[in-house]
Design a protein around this motif. Structure first.
Motif, PDB file in Angstrom:
ATOM      1  N   LEU A  74       4.492   5.203   8.642  1.00 41.41           N
ATOM      2  CA  LEU A  74       4.337   4.042   7.762  1.00 41.41           C
ATOM      3  C   LEU A  74       2.860   3.845   7.462  1.00 41.41           C
ATOM      4  O   LEU A  74       2.116   3.285   8.271  1.00 41.41           O
ATOM      5  CB  LEU A  74       4.918   2.793   8.434  1.00 41.41           C
ATOM      6  N   THR A  75       2.427   4.307   6.300  1.00 44.59           N
ATOM      7  CA  THR A  75       1.023   4.198   5.908  1.00 44.59           C
ATOM      8  C   THR A  75       0.947   3.677   4.482  1.00 44.59           C
ATOM      9  O   THR A  75       1.453   4.324   3.551  1.00 44.59           O
ATOM     10  CB  THR A  75       0.306   5.557   5.997  1.00 44.59           C
ATOM     11  N   VAL A  76       0.338   2.517   4.309  1.00 45.52           N
ATOM     12  CA  VAL A  76       0.149   1.933   2.974  1.00 45.52           C
ATOM     13  C   VAL A  76      -1.006   2.647   2.286  1.00 45.52           C
ATOM     14  O   VAL A  76      -2.094   2.770   2.853  1.00 45.52           O
ATOM     15  CB  VAL A  76      -0.142   0.428   3.085  1.00 45.52           C
ATOM     16  N   THR A  77      -0.775   3.125   1.068  1.00 49.10           N
ATOM     17  CA  THR A  77      -1.839   3.793   0.316  1.00 49.10           C
ATOM     18  C   THR A  77      -2.288   2.994  -0.893  1.00 49.10           C
ATOM     19  O   THR A  77      -3.308   3.342  -1.499  1.00 49.10           O
ATOM     20  CB  THR A  77      -1.369   5.186  -0.152  1.00 49.10           C
ATOM     21  N   GLY A  78      -1.570   1.935  -1.255  1.00 50.62           N
ATOM     22  CA  GLY A  78      -2.013   1.120  -2.384  1.00 50.62           C
ATOM     23  C   GLY A  78      -0.896   0.248  -2.911  1.00 50.62           C
ATOM     24  O   GLY A  78       0.234   0.261  -2.407  1.00 50.62           O
ATOM     25  N   ILE A  79      -1.221  -0.528  -3.935  1.00 48.17           N
ATOM     26  CA  ILE A  79      -0.243  -1.356  -4.638  1.00 48.17           C
ATOM     27  C   ILE A  79      -0.562  -1.304  -6.125  1.00 48.17           C
ATOM     28  O   ILE A  79      -1.735  -1.342  -6.531  1.00 48.17           O
ATOM     29  CB  ILE A  79      -0.247  -2.809  -4.120  1.00 48.17           C
ATOM     30  N   LYS A  80       0.478  -1.168  -6.916  1.00 50.62           N
ATOM     31  CA  LYS A  80       0.309  -1.102  -8.373  1.00 50.62           C
ATOM     32  C   LYS A  80       0.883  -2.385  -8.970  1.00 50.62           C
ATOM     33  O   LYS A  80       2.082  -2.635  -8.874  1.00 50.62           O
ATOM     34  CB  LYS A  80       1.016   0.116  -8.944  1.00 50.62           C
ATOM     35  N   ASN A  98     -10.766  -5.590   5.955  1.00 53.92           N
ATOM     36  CA  ASN A  98     -10.178  -6.288   7.102  1.00 53.92           C
ATOM     37  C   ASN A  98      -9.651  -5.335   8.169  1.00 53.92           C
ATOM     38  O   ASN A  98      -9.002  -5.770   9.123  1.00 53.92           O
ATOM     39  CB  ASN A  98      -9.043  -7.207   6.629  1.00 53.92           C
ATOM     40  N   GLY A  99      -9.897  -4.030   7.997  1.00 57.53           N
ATOM     41  CA  GLY A  99      -9.435  -3.064   8.987  1.00 57.53           C
ATOM     42  C   GLY A  99      -7.937  -2.929   9.065  1.00 57.53           C
ATOM     43  O   GLY A  99      -7.387  -2.571  10.113  1.00 57.53           O
ATOM     44  N   LEU A 100      -7.258  -3.188   7.949  1.00 57.31           N
ATOM     45  CA  LEU A 100      -5.797  -3.187   7.982  1.00 57.31           C
ATOM     46  C   LEU A 100      -5.205  -1.790   7.935  1.00 57.31           C
ATOM     47  O   LEU A 100      -4.001  -1.636   8.151  1.00 57.31           O
ATOM     48  CB  LEU A 100      -5.251  -4.024   6.818  1.00 57.31           C
ATOM     49  N   ASP A 101      -6.018  -0.775   7.634  1.00 56.19           N
ATOM     50  CA  ASP A 101      -5.491   0.580   7.755  1.00 56.19           C
ATOM     51  C   ASP A 101      -5.084   0.863   9.195  1.00 56.19           C
ATOM     52  O   ASP A 101      -4.147   1.628   9.447  1.00 56.19           O
ATOM     53  CB  ASP A 101      -6.521   1.596   7.282  1.00 56.19           C
ATOM     54  N   ALA A 102      -5.764   0.224  10.166  1.00 55.26           N
ATOM     55  CA  ALA A 102      -5.398   0.360  11.578  1.00 55.26           C
ATOM     56  C   ALA A 102      -4.502  -0.785  12.034  1.00 55.26           C
ATOM     57  O   ALA A 102      -3.462  -0.576  12.669  1.00 55.26           O
ATOM     58  CB  ALA A 102      -6.656   0.419  12.447  1.00 55.26           C
ATOM     59  N   ASP A 103      -4.879  -2.039  11.692  1.00 52.87           N
ATOM     60  CA  ASP A 103      -4.125  -3.191  12.188  1.00 52.87           C
ATOM     61  C   ASP A 103      -2.725  -3.268  11.605  1.00 52.87           C
ATOM     62  O   ASP A 103      -1.822  -3.861  12.210  1.00 52.87           O
ATOM     63  CB  ASP A 103      -4.885  -4.484  11.882  1.00 52.87           C
ATOM     64  N   ILE A 381       4.243  -7.041   2.363  1.00 52.40           N
ATOM     65  CA  ILE A 381       2.902  -6.585   2.012  1.00 52.40           C
ATOM     66  C   ILE A 381       2.556  -6.979   0.573  1.00 52.40           C
ATOM     67  O   ILE A 381       1.413  -7.345   0.269  1.00 52.40           O
ATOM     68  CB  ILE A 381       2.786  -5.061   2.196  1.00 52.40           C
ATOM     69  N   ARG A 382       3.534  -6.922  -0.342  1.00 54.09           N
ATOM     70  CA  ARG A 382       3.284  -7.382  -1.716  1.00 54.09           C
ATOM     71  C   ARG A 382       2.872  -8.853  -1.731  1.00 54.09           C
ATOM     72  O   ARG A 382       1.923  -9.235  -2.427  1.00 54.09           O
ATOM     73  CB  ARG A 382       4.539  -7.208  -2.579  1.00 54.09           C
ATOM     74  N   GLU A 383       3.573  -9.668  -0.959  1.00 53.17           N
ATOM     75  CA  GLU A 383       3.223 -11.085  -0.894  1.00 53.17           C
ATOM     76  C   GLU A 383       1.855 -11.277  -0.236  1.00 53.17           C
ATOM     77  O   GLU A 383       1.094 -12.171  -0.613  1.00 53.17           O
ATOM     78  CB  GLU A 383       4.302 -11.850  -0.119  1.00 53.17           C
ATOM     79  N   LEU A 384       1.524 -10.427   0.726  1.00 53.24           N
ATOM     80  CA  LEU A 384       0.196 -10.476   1.345  1.00 53.24           C
ATOM     81  C   LEU A 384      -0.886 -10.247   0.289  1.00 53.24           C
ATOM     82  O   LEU A 384      -1.878 -10.988   0.232  1.00 53.24           O
ATOM     83  CB  LEU A 384       0.111  -9.423   2.449  1.00 53.24           C
ATOM     84  N   PHE A 385      -0.714  -9.221  -0.546  1.00 55.63           N
ATOM     85  CA  PHE A 385      -1.701  -8.954  -1.589  1.00 55.63           C
ATOM     86  C   PHE A 385      -1.746 -10.099  -2.608  1.00 55.63           C
ATOM     87  O   PHE A 385      -2.824 -10.417  -3.141  1.00 55.63           O
ATOM     88  CB  PHE A 385      -1.391  -7.634  -2.284  1.00 55.63           C
ATOM     89  N   ALA A 386      -0.592 -10.708  -2.877  1.00 52.49           N
ATOM     90  CA  ALA A 386      -0.590 -11.855  -3.796  1.00 52.49           C
ATOM     91  C   ALA A 386      -1.369 -13.024  -3.200  1.00 52.49           C
ATOM     92  O   ALA A 386      -2.102 -13.720  -3.918  1.00 52.49           O
ATOM     93  CB  ALA A 386       0.851 -12.268  -4.094  1.00 52.49           C
ATOM     94  N   LEU A 407       2.761   1.459  -2.752  1.00 49.77           N
ATOM     95  CA  LEU A 407       2.546   2.900  -2.649  1.00 49.77           C
ATOM     96  C   LEU A 407       2.415   3.251  -1.169  1.00 49.77           C
ATOM     97  O   LEU A 407       1.577   2.677  -0.461  1.00 49.77           O
ATOM     98  CB  LEU A 407       1.281   3.313  -3.402  1.00 49.77           C
ATOM     99  N   TRP A 408       3.261   4.173  -0.713  1.00 53.51           N
ATOM    100  CA  TRP A 408       3.288   4.574   0.690  1.00 53.51           C
ATOM    101  C   TRP A 408       3.041   6.078   0.785  1.00 53.51           C
ATOM    102  O   TRP A 408       3.344   6.837  -0.137  1.00 53.51           O
ATOM    103  CB  TRP A 408       4.653   4.273   1.324  1.00 53.51           C
TER     104      TRP A 408
END
Length: 490
Positions: A74-80, A98-103, A381-386, A407-408
């Motif tokens: 499970l790795t987030v690569t982006g959002i479109k 925010n270091g969320l690639d690890a957190d 995660i979409r709501e997080l970005f919003a 994008l995963w």
């Protein structure tokens, strides 16, 4: 601050706290099993009495493997955003800052183990452009929803212990309250009942120059819940909850196998009909002055049993068949693999000349499990970005992000040769390079860098670039034969 508003806020904190505390017991149990802190279960009282302490620190921990296997993919690569041609670079900048690639991995693991985790977004007073985003554990956060809704958040509570005090923050759409109370609660007595009641109550926390409550500039509850295997009319389900009973059975079988190997793995001997052996008692001069019986418990520890009587005989019985235990353990581990859709080679550890196609087939269940989590976690995660966009004051972008898609990284695990072959075939049927680069596993930011590298390379070698472009064009088909001209010539 009106007294009525304070009373309503305190009552809401108490209600949410009670619900949060009711969730903590299974959450703590699941975390203990993930760490390998697994008490010996299903054992008889006699077995536990003599052998329980011996195996109290032993665990054949399959819970950890089951929980880790989907998280590692499970790795987030982006959002479109909705209507955009490219992934949103600013959202990923905040994600990385925010270091969320690890957190995020910690948040996903928390959801897998505890059935839910949370993400909190709040503005940074020192940096207006980069809101603070943190993932929170299921034992410290809770979200209340509007009646009849599974997504519209009404309130959220974050609770934690700081020294000798409990701290709580109540998030509402329009305001944020901060409370505290002592950790120690004294027992109720008639004389101290009123004092204890005051100690039990949540009191507004002193926040210096900040108001309490303070306004919520985002206008929505800034806490997002990420559910694991949600149900329509019940709580979400942890991936490890169903593994725990089988894990207990496996641990007991191992304990019984170890005990059997200690007591019955070698041929046992017994002496029948002999008098109980005696040990001579010597004085200081080495003279025999008496005798005493040999300690039979010592003989038992040495795997010898004596039975007194006439006509002594010696007999033995064969060693125990320990393979019976290992076969049952393998069946139990196979059940764990089937029930959790974890590939057998993750658990058993045996691979015998499996082809690449066979490995892909073996991992189909895990891939589907990961894709399900991408779907459900992706909503959070979409709501997080919003919320990040709202914290930056961009309402239109927040609306576009809520309607966008995540994008995963690819959930499947392929060899480089397989992946290259698949991408080459996609290219031959017309897929663009940017799409292929994303399918290869590059992040949108890496794709931009790669395109810039290609552009610089073409500028340095224009002839080579032209040749490369020509080689990518489909070959022209030969003209169709002119049958009429051929007939006239004949």
């Amino acid at each position: 601050m009106a007294d009525g508003d304070l009373g309503k806020a305190k009552a809401l904190v108490e209600t949410l706290e009670q619900e949060l505390l009711s969730r903590c017991k299974p959450i703590d149990t699941h975390k203990e099993y993930y760490r390998g802190e697994q008490p010996l279960k299903f054992a008889s009282d006699e077995f536990r009495k003599y052998h329980g302490a011996r195996y109290k620190d032993f665990a054949d921990n399959w819970v950890q493997v089951v929980a880790d296997s989907p998280v590692e993919r499970l790795t987030v690569t982006g959002i479109k955003p909705y209507g955009a041609d490219q992934a949103d670079a600013e959202s990923m900048r905040v994600w990385q800052a925010n270091g969320l690639d690890a957190d995020s991995q910690l948040g996903f693991l928390g959801s897998v183990i505890s059935a839910r985790s949370f993400a909190l977004v709040w503005g940074d007073p020192d940096d207006d452009d980069t809101p603070v985003v943190t993932f929170e554990d299921a034992s410290s956060c809770i979200v209340a929803y509007e009646p009849g809704s599974r997504r519209k958040r009404r309130a959220a509570l974050r609770r934690w212990q700081d020294g000798d005090k409990y701290m709580a923050v109540l998030y509402l759409p329009g305001e944020v309250w901060k409370f505290e109370r002592p950790v120690e609660r004294r027992s109720k007595t008639d004389d101290m009942a009123e004092v204890d009641k005051l100690l039990d109550d949540w009191m507004p926390r002193e926040t210096g120059e900040e108001p309490n409550p303070q306004p919520n500039p985002m206008g929505v509850v800034p806490v997002v819940e990420m559910l694991n295997r949600p149900l329509l009319a019940d709580d979400p389900i942890s991936d490890v909850a169903g593994v725990i009973p089988m894990q207990d059975a496996v641990n007991l079988l191992w304990a019984q196998l170890f005990t059997a190997s200690d007591y019955a793995a070698f041929p046992q001997r017994v002496v029948l009909g002999a008098e109980r052996p005696m040990i001579p008692i010597l004085n200081k001069q080495g003279e025999v002055i008496g005798e005493k019986p040999l300690d039979l418990e010592k003989l038992a520890a040495d795997r010898i049993a004596f039975i007194t009587g006439d006509s002594a005989q010696i007999a033995e019985w064969t060693a125990a068949n320990l393979e019976a235990y290992t076969k049952v353990i393998e069946v139990a581990v196979g059940h764990i693999a089937a029930q959790t859709r974890t590939p057998q080679h993750y658990l058993i550890g045996r691979m015998a000349n499996l082809s690449a196609d066979a490995l892909l087939a073996a991992e189909t269940g895990l891939v589907k499990r990961v894709e399900e989590k991408q779907l459900w976690y992706g909503q959070g995660i979409r709501e997080l970005f919003a919320l990040v966009a709202l914290a930056q004051g961009d309402d239109d972008k927040a609306k576009a992000l809520r309607s966008g898609y995540m994008l995963w990284a690819d959930a499947e695990s392929r060899s480089q040769a397989q992946l290259a072959d698949a991408l080459l075939k996609l290219k031959q049927i017309g897929f663009p390079f940017e799409f292929l680069a994303l399918r290869y596993g590059l992040t949108p930011a890496e794709v931009v860098d790669l395109l810039a590298m290609i552009e610089r390379e073409h500028q340095l070698d224009p002839l080579g670039a032209a040749a490369a472009l020509m080689s990518q064009r489909p070959e022209a088909e030969p003209p169709a034969p002119d049958n009429e001209a051929e007939e006239e010539a004949a």
